[in-house]
Structures are given as C-alpha cells and as structure tokens.
Motif scaffolding. Sequence first.
Motif, mmCIF file in Angstrom:
data_model
loop_
_atom_site.group_PDB
_atom_site.id
_atom_site.type_symbol
_atom_site.label_atom_id
_atom_site.label_comp_id
_atom_site.label_asym_id
_atom_site.label_seq_id
_atom_site.Cartn_x
_atom_site.Cartn_y
_atom_site.Cartn_z
ATOM 1 N N VAL A 63 0.845 -1.201 0.000
ATOM 2 C CA VAL A 63 0.000 0.000 0.000
ATOM 3 C C VAL A 63 0.877 1.247 0.000
ATOM 4 O O VAL A 63 0.592 2.221 -0.700
ATOM 5 N N ALA A 64 1.975 1.233 0.768
ATOM 6 C CA ALA A 64 2.888 2.377 0.804
ATOM 7 C C ALA A 64 3.461 2.651 -0.580
ATOM 8 O O ALA A 64 3.584 3.807 -0.993
ATOM 9 N N GLU A 65 3.798 1.597 -1.307
ATOM 10 C CA GLU A 65 4.310 1.774 -2.665
ATOM 11 C C GLU A 65 3.251 2.404 -3.565
ATOM 12 O O GLU A 65 3.554 3.286 -4.378
ATOM 13 N N MET A 66 2.012 1.958 -3.410
ATOM 14 C CA MET A 66 0.941 2.453 -4.270
ATOM 15 C C MET A 66 0.641 3.925 -3.997
ATOM 16 O O MET A 66 0.487 4.724 -4.928
ATOM 17 N N VAL A 67 0.543 4.310 -2.722
ATOM 18 C CA VAL A 67 0.203 5.702 -2.420
ATOM 19 C C VAL A 67 1.368 6.630 -2.772
ATOM 20 O O VAL A 67 1.152 7.788 -3.150
ATOM 21 N N ALA A 68 2.611 6.125 -2.658
ATOM 22 C CA ALA A 68 3.763 6.953 -3.024
ATOM 23 C C ALA A 68 3.760 7.273 -4.512
ATOM 24 O O ALA A 68 4.254 8.316 -4.932
#
Length: 258
Positions: free
Chosen positions: A234-239
């Motif tokens: 999720v962190a990769e996606m929102v970044a």
Amino acid sequence: MDEVFRALADPHRRALLDRLRLRNGQTLRELCAGLDMSRQAVAKHLAVLEAAGLVTTRRRGREKLHHLDAAPIDLIAERWIGRYARERVRAVADLRAALEGAPVSPTEFTYTTYVRTTPERLWEALTDPAFTRRYWGVAFRTEWRKGAPMVWEENGRETVDPEQVVLEADPPRRLAYTWHTFTPEWAAAAGIDEETLTRISAERRSRVAFEIEPEGDVVRLTVVHDDFDPGSRVAEMVAQGWPRLLADLKTLLETGEL
C-alpha cells in the motif's frame, strides 16, 4: 534548483537525507545519534535542507519532526530525464538495488507542495464532494468531525467500514482520517488484480493527514501518509499516486482546470 544542488553537495547533508529515507519523521536528537557532529552543526545542515525544500518539518506536541521531501528531486528528474529515459533509469536503479541488497521499504510517505490559494479554499478542495470528484474521482460522505464515520464514493461504488473514520478536523488547518477498506468491488473498478488485493487487504489500515499553513500569498500543504506495515505494498501504491493527485489539486485551484 540552485539551492537543491548546493544542499546535496555536502556529504553530511546527504547522510541526513539517507537517515530520513530509512526512517522518516525523526527529531533532531534522533538524527544526531551516532554522528560525529555537534547538535548545532546538525541543526544548521537541516536548516539548509529545509530551505532547499528537501526536508519538511511538523510539530508533534513539543517535538519537531523532520521528514524527507522528494518533490525537488522529482522536479530535477522531470527537467533532465525524459519520459521514456526515466523508465530505463528506474529499471537500472531497481536492478542495482536488487543486486546490492534488499531495499528498505518506507513506513511513511511525506509530500509538501505550495498552492496559490487560501487555507479556506484548500480545505474546501479536500473536503467538498463536488471538488474532490473533479481531481480525485472520490467523494466523501461524513460530518468532518473527530470520530465521524466516512463513506468513500468512487467509480459509482460505495466503500463503507466502521474503521473508516475522521481522526482530526481543525478547519482550515489540519485534517486526518483513516484510509479506506480494500473491497473486491473497489479492486475491480480500480483495476487491481486478485493477488494484489489479497496482499493489501492483509495489511493494517494506514492513515493520512493534511497540514495547511499560510505563507504569504501561497499556502503550504503537507501530506503525511503513515502507519504502514514494513514492506507495505500500500505504501508503494500511495507513493506513486499522491504526487500526481496533489499536482492535479494544485492545478485545479490555481487555474480552475485540470
């Protein structure tokens, strides 16, 4: 960009940025730990990085937290690395990271931008359904008070969950809420495959906060999306998503068009 290059030219400042890359949101005391520099010297280096826009700060009680802000480096890449060349550069960087060791995944995303508007107008852009639909494609149904439930409307579907709540609402200064639930219906509309949906659904719920600060004739908006699991997908996606989304928000407020 001169200030950015001058800030990056010093190895001590690059070391501080590396520390923030590994763990964002550190105090001055934490950043000083283990460094062969005085507290005053570290503070001066941080001031240079903040002036160049590479570090942004926010208050948590009596503590001052420092966050890495990649926006100026993104602008450099946009200027000198073409659209297709960027993918090749990124592929080589990914290959090098894979060969040299496992990359460290961030547990917090921070981004700062400056918008020529008013705090009240920016608050409206973050909360008013008619506004959020234009640049985000999402509308929120909520009372915008602490603890109030939030319904996310996106792609003609509603996402409802008792853990989707407002965490803070102090107009027009600060807004925070928990991130939405990842449902099969949302995934289908967003083009998320089943494997990715299974992975992100197993992660703990993250949260996002918006800090709005007037600075002369512009408003400084800092977005902090945190509380991710280590190695979070999720962190990769929102970044990947937040920089484009915030650019659309800025353009819409300043020009009235997307």
